[in-house]
Design a protein around this motif. Structure first.
Motif, PDB file in Angstrom:
ATOM      1  N   LYS A  78       1.114  -1.468   0.099  1.00  0.00           N
ATOM      2  CA  LYS A  78       0.158   0.215  -0.309  1.00  0.00           C
ATOM      3  C   LYS A  78       0.825   1.405  -0.065  1.00  0.00           C
ATOM      4  CE  LYS A  78      -3.567  -1.411   2.703  1.00  0.00           C
ATOM      5  NZ  LYS A  78      -4.249  -1.236   3.755  1.00  0.00           N
ATOM      6  N   ALA A  79       1.725   0.901   0.933  1.00  0.00           N
ATOM      7  CA  ALA A  79       2.729   2.497   0.712  1.00  0.00           C
ATOM      8  C   ALA A  79       3.571   2.590  -0.761  1.00  0.00           C
ATOM      9  CB  ALA A  79       3.812   2.164   1.734  1.00  0.00           C
ATOM     10  N   LEU A  80       3.898   1.145  -1.183  1.00  0.00           N
ATOM     11  CA  LEU A  80       4.447   1.689  -3.323  1.00  0.00           C
ATOM     12  C   LEU A  80       3.474   2.096  -3.028  1.00  0.00           C
ATOM     13  CD1 LEU A  80       7.220   0.837  -4.636  1.00  0.00           C
ATOM     14  CD2 LEU A  80       6.011  -1.249  -4.787  1.00  0.00           C
ATOM     15  N   ARG A  81       2.404   1.255  -2.918  1.00  0.00           N
ATOM     16  CA  ARG A  81       1.546   2.367  -4.670  1.00  0.00           C
ATOM     17  C   ARG A  81       1.356   3.950  -4.101  1.00  0.00           C
ATOM     18  NH1 ARG A  81      -3.463   0.542  -1.809  1.00  0.00           N
ATOM     19  NH2 ARG A  81      -4.034   2.421  -1.487  1.00  0.00           N
ATOM     20  N   ARG A  82       0.964   4.161  -3.033  1.00  0.00           N
ATOM     21  CA  ARG A  82       0.998   5.545  -2.636  1.00  0.00           C
ATOM     22  C   ARG A  82       2.179   6.466  -2.746  1.00  0.00           C
ATOM     23  NH1 ARG A  82      -1.567   3.571   3.369  1.00  0.00           N
ATOM     24  NH2 ARG A  82      -3.258   2.898   2.530  1.00  0.00           N
ATOM     25  N   ARG A  83       3.105   5.970  -2.782  1.00  0.00           N
ATOM     26  CA  ARG A  83       4.042   7.016  -3.252  1.00  0.00           C
ATOM     27  C   ARG A  83       4.335   7.750  -5.048  1.00  0.00           C
ATOM     28  NH1 ARG A  83       7.478   3.402  -0.151  1.00  0.00           N
ATOM     29  NH2 ARG A  83       7.801   2.243  -2.260  1.00  0.00           N
ATOM     30  N   HIS A  84       3.568   6.462  -5.866  1.00  0.00           N
ATOM     31  CA  HIS A  84       3.399   6.348  -7.448  1.00  0.00           C
ATOM     32  C   HIS A  84       1.960   6.621  -7.921  1.00  0.00           C
ATOM     33  CE1 HIS A  84       7.683   5.020  -6.739  1.00  0.00           C
ATOM     34  NE2 HIS A  84       6.940   3.957  -6.584  1.00  0.00           N
ATOM     35  N   SER A  85       1.241   6.682  -7.132  1.00  0.00           N
ATOM     36  CA  SER A  85      -0.734   7.103  -7.750  1.00  0.00           C
ATOM     37  C   SER A  85      -1.415   7.140  -6.440  1.00  0.00           C
ATOM     38  CB  SER A  85      -0.893   5.511  -7.452  1.00  0.00           C
ATOM     39  OG  SER A  85      -1.182   4.477  -6.650  1.00  0.00           O
ATOM     40  N   THR A  86      -2.634   6.903  -6.779  1.00  0.00           N
ATOM     41  CA  THR A  86      -3.511   8.158  -6.273  1.00  0.00           C
ATOM     42  C   THR A  86      -4.302   7.374  -6.649  1.00  0.00           C
ATOM     43  OG1 THR A  86      -2.729  10.476  -5.970  1.00  0.00           O
ATOM     44  CG2 THR A  86      -4.714  10.039  -5.267  1.00  0.00           C
ATOM     45  N   VAL A  87      -5.802   7.156  -5.065  1.00  0.00           N
ATOM     46  CA  VAL A  87      -6.294   5.740  -5.735  1.00  0.00           C
ATOM     47  C   VAL A  87      -7.367   6.522  -4.598  1.00  0.00           C
ATOM     48  CG1 VAL A  87      -5.541   4.051  -5.976  1.00  0.00           C
ATOM     49  CG2 VAL A  87      -5.909   3.590  -3.709  1.00  0.00           C
ATOM     50  N   LYS A  88      -8.913   6.071  -5.459  1.00  0.00           N
ATOM     51  CA  LYS A  88      -9.295   5.908  -3.494  1.00  0.00           C
ATOM     52  C   LYS A  88     -10.282   4.359  -4.855  1.00  0.00           C
ATOM     53  CE  LYS A  88     -11.456  10.833  -5.459  1.00  0.00           C
ATOM     54  NZ  LYS A  88     -11.407  11.476  -6.692  1.00  0.00           N
ATOM     55  N   VAL A  89     -11.393   3.633  -3.097  1.00  0.00           N
ATOM     56  CA  VAL A  89     -10.665   2.559  -3.459  1.00  0.00           C
ATOM     57  C   VAL A  89     -12.845   2.013  -2.599  1.00  0.00           C
ATOM     58  CG1 VAL A  89     -10.135  -0.401  -2.329  1.00  0.00           C
ATOM     59  CG2 VAL A  89      -8.718   2.212  -3.536  1.00  0.00           C
ATOM     60  N   VAL A  90     -13.112   1.367  -3.308  1.00  0.00           N
ATOM     61  CA  VAL A  90     -14.759   0.975  -2.601  1.00  0.00           C
ATOM     62  C   VAL A  90     -14.942  -0.417  -3.002  1.00  0.00           C
ATOM     63  CG1 VAL A  90     -15.259   3.155  -2.619  1.00  0.00           C
ATOM     64  CG2 VAL A  90     -15.932   1.505  -4.577  1.00  0.00           C
ATOM     65  N   VAL A  91     -15.425  -1.087  -1.800  1.00  0.00           N
ATOM     66  CA  VAL A  91     -16.341  -2.460  -2.027  1.00  0.00           C
ATOM     67  C   VAL A  91     -17.113  -2.607  -2.372  1.00  0.00           C
ATOM     68  CG1 VAL A  91     -16.922  -5.023  -1.092  1.00  0.00           C
ATOM     69  CG2 VAL A  91     -14.110  -3.566  -0.393  1.00  0.00           C
ATOM     70  N   ALA A  92     -17.443  -3.187  -3.434  1.00  0.00           N
ATOM     71  CA  ALA A  92     -18.924  -3.104  -3.357  1.00  0.00           C
ATOM     72  C   ALA A  92     -19.824  -4.232  -3.081  1.00  0.00           C
ATOM     73  CB  ALA A  92     -19.959  -2.807  -4.860  1.00  0.00           C
ATOM     74  N   ARG A  93     -20.970  -4.841  -2.482  1.00  0.00           N
ATOM     75  CA  ARG A  93     -21.481  -6.226  -2.519  1.00  0.00           C
ATOM     76  C   ARG A  93     -22.576  -5.609  -3.411  1.00  0.00           C
ATOM     77  NH1 ARG A  93     -19.711  -3.555   1.615  1.00  0.00           N
ATOM     78  NH2 ARG A  93     -21.514  -3.559   2.184  1.00  0.00           N
ATOM     79  N   PRO A  94     -23.024  -7.212  -4.238  1.00  0.00           N
ATOM     80  CA  PRO A  94     -24.579  -7.322  -4.887  1.00  0.00           C
ATOM     81  C   PRO A  94     -24.719  -7.581  -3.363  1.00  0.00           C
ATOM     82  CG  PRO A  94     -22.784  -8.466  -5.788  1.00  0.00           C
ATOM     83  CD  PRO A  94     -21.932  -8.141  -4.644  1.00  0.00           C
ATOM     84  N   ARG A  95     -26.587  -7.548  -4.003  1.00  0.00           N
ATOM     85  CA  ARG A  95     -27.618  -7.901  -2.675  1.00  0.00           C
ATOM     86  C   ARG A  95     -28.721  -8.319  -3.613  1.00  0.00           C
ATOM     87  NH1 ARG A  95     -25.650  -5.830   1.774  1.00  0.00           N
ATOM     88  NH2 ARG A  95     -24.844  -4.123   1.443  1.00  0.00           N
TER      89      ARG A  95
END
Length: 95
Positions: A78-95
């Protein structure tokens, strides 16, 4: 029931980000998940959301997604990813 990790990804350093991809891909596979979508040219039908790259991973369920996200081995990535990118992350669950 499946859970989908949806990521709005903006890569700032492609070479550094590739290091993250190379390390995280086997972890994702080990977690039993896989990529459903990696799209850097999404068709926007309405609204102002324009992800640079849209990524969707499918996990077996929400618990598997959270276990991956919280895994001790993933934290340095995660730390490596944050050095090289910006993200928004969500978890979606089907209903």
């Amino acid at each position: 029931m499946s859970a989908y990790v949806v990521i709005d990804l903006d890569i700032e350093n492609p070479d550094g980000f590739q290091e993250y991809v190379d390390a995280v891909t086997p972890m994702i596979e080990k977690a039993g998940a896989h990529n459903l979508v990696v799209d850097d040219d999404c068709l926007v039908l309405e609204g102002d959301w324009r992800p640079r790259t849209l990524v969707i991973h499918e996990f077996a369920d929400e618990e598997a997604a959270r276990a991956f996200w919280d895994a001790p081995g993933y934290q340095p990535l995660k730390a490596l990813r944050r050095r090289h990118s910006t993200v928004k992350v969500v978890v979606a669950r089907p209903r």
